[in-house]
Design an enzyme around this catalytic site. Structure first.
Site, PDB file in Angstrom:
ATOM      1  N   CYS A   1      61.483   3.737  25.182  1.00  0.00           N
ATOM      2  CA  CYS A   1      61.101   4.943  25.905  1.00  0.00           C
ATOM      3  C   CYS A   1      60.458   4.769  27.246  1.00  0.00           C
ATOM      4  CB  CYS A   1      59.830   5.394  24.872  1.00  0.00           C
ATOM      5  SG  CYS A   1      58.613   4.482  24.610  1.00  0.00           S
TER       6      CYS A   1
ATOM      7  N   GLN B   1      62.294  -5.149  20.578  1.00  0.00           N
ATOM      8  CA  GLN B   1      63.292  -4.330  21.326  1.00  0.00           C
ATOM      9  C   GLN B   1      64.045  -5.302  22.293  1.00  0.00           C
ATOM     10  OE1 GLN B   1      60.557  -1.838  23.173  1.00  0.00           O
ATOM     11  NE2 GLN B   1      60.953  -0.006  21.742  1.00  0.00           N
TER      12      GLN B   1
ATOM     13  N   MET C   1      57.835   4.362  15.306  1.00  0.00           N
ATOM     14  CA  MET C   1      56.948   4.834  15.872  1.00  0.00           C
ATOM     15  C   MET C   1      56.022   5.989  14.788  1.00  0.00           C
ATOM     16  SD  MET C   1      57.231   4.048  19.114  1.00  0.00           S
ATOM     17  CE  MET C   1      57.263   5.004  20.436  1.00  0.00           C
ATOM     18  N   SER C   2      56.814   6.604  14.007  1.00  0.00           N
ATOM     19  CA  SER C   2      56.180   7.427  13.012  1.00  0.00           C
ATOM     20  C   SER C   2      55.413   6.841  11.955  1.00  0.00           C
ATOM     21  CB  SER C   2      57.113   8.339  12.367  1.00  0.00           C
ATOM     22  OG  SER C   2      57.885   9.170  13.493  1.00  0.00           O
TER      23      SER C   2
END
Length: 438
Positions: free
Chosen positions: A50, A120, A201-202
């Protein structure tokens, strides 16, 4: 061969630009194949998050290789080169190596020391191998970067108590609720929270929301399975509601705060959609931590809607940064060691052609002399005896070459290694370049 990284990040480009450059995981294979089709690109790996899009590559020639990557980024993003270039950075060899080490360690993140970036980088490595973008050099570099990221987290305290994008988003919501409702406790109890998406992320959003006192949470996802798993894992005494994204607009009506973190490549909320369902007096806070953005920029035109994205998290993370600067300095020292380790390996590649040339020459001599000896011994010298003599000569050659080769590869003084290579070439009359060209 030359090493380079071309990219952009939260430091060089706003989210409106970053989202155009984003390469979702399902597009990585095609991107790698396209990049490898260019004449000057030998190896390639892609890091897309992001907050950054970075392309690491091994090129035959630096300038044309960088030009090819820049052209690819322009075509992928549909941004003219003149509009794109001001946001790009280009780092070469040692600067590129140090940059990747800092990225893997979380030192270049918006949230200093955050841990998600290491996973990542691991994903970049895995996909680079899977889609055959990673060769000998990037394989070594990415492996070293993962090692560097792990060392920084185990040998320093920079990861302890570090905020994440998700926790910063929850803290931003808390700050805005305090300011809006003139509350001093910052507790999110009573706020109806809606989360769109059920990924990593959630997952972190749910954790931090519960810690801040949120007691009414609903999760919507494209499929129910992951949302139900998340609700079960973190619900406990709290009843977390779940549903499908197809019911989004009905759920919006019942929400005070909406966090968006889906993998959609186009906005799923915009002014027109919200105007259709929101009552004039309904206040709504939207916090979009997805890239590409899930919330269109035009929602700010609605007076009852507060809208924030990842770039708005800076005010929250700034408080966290100063206390971590000292820890970052400790981490930088560790990274220097990892950069040196990679650089020594890189420099040692110069010895490979000479080593191979010497081995080939000695092997040719061994075979010639063995053939002469066996022809003198005649046919009565059986196959079994020939195999013994063959093994004997190979063993002698390998033992004679072993120590010099180890010393040559492990020599960290670049000038001393160069002199040793020159001496070998002169003493044994070696011509590695001639061998390569033939």
């Amino acid at each position: 061969m030359h090493l380079a990284v071309v990219g952009l990040s939260h430091r060089t480009a706003p989210v409106a630009v970053r989202e155009k450059l984003s390469i979702p995981e399902q597009q990585v294979e095609a991107a790698i194949q396209q990049l490898k089709s260019y004449p000057h690109i030998e190896e390639v790996a892609i890091l897309s998050t992001c907050n950054r899009l970075e392309i690491y590559c091994v090129t035959r020639a630096t300038e044309p290789g960088v030009r090819e990557i820049t052209q690819f980024l322009s075509e992928h993003s549909h941004l003219p080169l003149g509009e794109l270039r001001p946001h790009l950075f280009v780092l070469l060899h040692q600067d590129a190596v140090m940059h990747l080490m800092r990225v893997a360690a979380g030192l270049d993140s918006l949230v200093l020391g955050e841990g998600q970036i290491l996973s990542q980088v691991k994903t970049m490595y895995k996909l680079g191998q899977q889609y055959e973008g990673v060769g000998r050099i990037l394989n070594r570099l990415l492996k070293q970067a993962v090692t560097a990221g792990k060392r920084v987290r185990t040998e320093t305290s920079i990861g302890t108590g570090a905020v994440s994008i998700s926790s910063a988003a929850v803290e931003l919501a808390q700050l805005k609720v305090i300011a809006r409702d003139d509350r001093s406790d910052g507790n999110l109890a009573g706020q109806r929270v809606l989360i769109l998406g059920a990924g990593k992320m959630s997952r972190l959003l749910v954790q931090h929301l519960i810690a801040k006192g949120a007691d009414t949470i609903q999760i919507l996802n494209r499929t129910l399975g992951r949302a139900e798993e998340l609700a079960k894992q973190y619900g406990g005494d709290l009843q977390i509601q779940v549903g499908l994204l197809s019911g989004l607009m009905n759920a919006i009506v019942e929400a005070d705060i909406v966090f968006t973190s889906t993998s959609a490549t186009d906005p799923i909320l915009d002014r027109a959609k919200l105007e259709m369902v929101l009552a004039p007096e309904q206040r709504l806070m939207l916090i979009d931590i997805a890239v590409p953005r899930n919330v269109a920029a035009d929602v700010v035109e609605l007076t009852s809607v507060e809208s924030y994205n990842v770039d708005d998290l800076r005010e929250v993370v700034a408080q966290n940064q100063e206390s971590r600067r000292k820890l970052a300095e400790e981490a930088e020292a560790l990274l220097e060691e990892e950069v040196d380790a990679f650089d020594n390996w890189w420099q040692s590649l110069d010895t490979v052609p000479t080593i191979n040339c010497l081995r080939d020459k000695i092997e040719m001599i061994r075979e010639q002399e063995l053939e002469k000896a066996l022809s003198r011994l005649g046919t009565e010298f059986g196959d079994k005896h020939q195999a013994v003599v063959e093994a004997l000569t190979r063993g002698i050659v390998n033992k004679i070459l072993h120590d010099p080769m180890v010393q040559l590869r492990s020599q960290q003084d670049i000038e001393a290694r160069r002199r040793a290579v020159d001496a070998l070439q002169m003493l044994f009359n070696l011509d590695p370049q001639g061998q390569l060209s033939s």
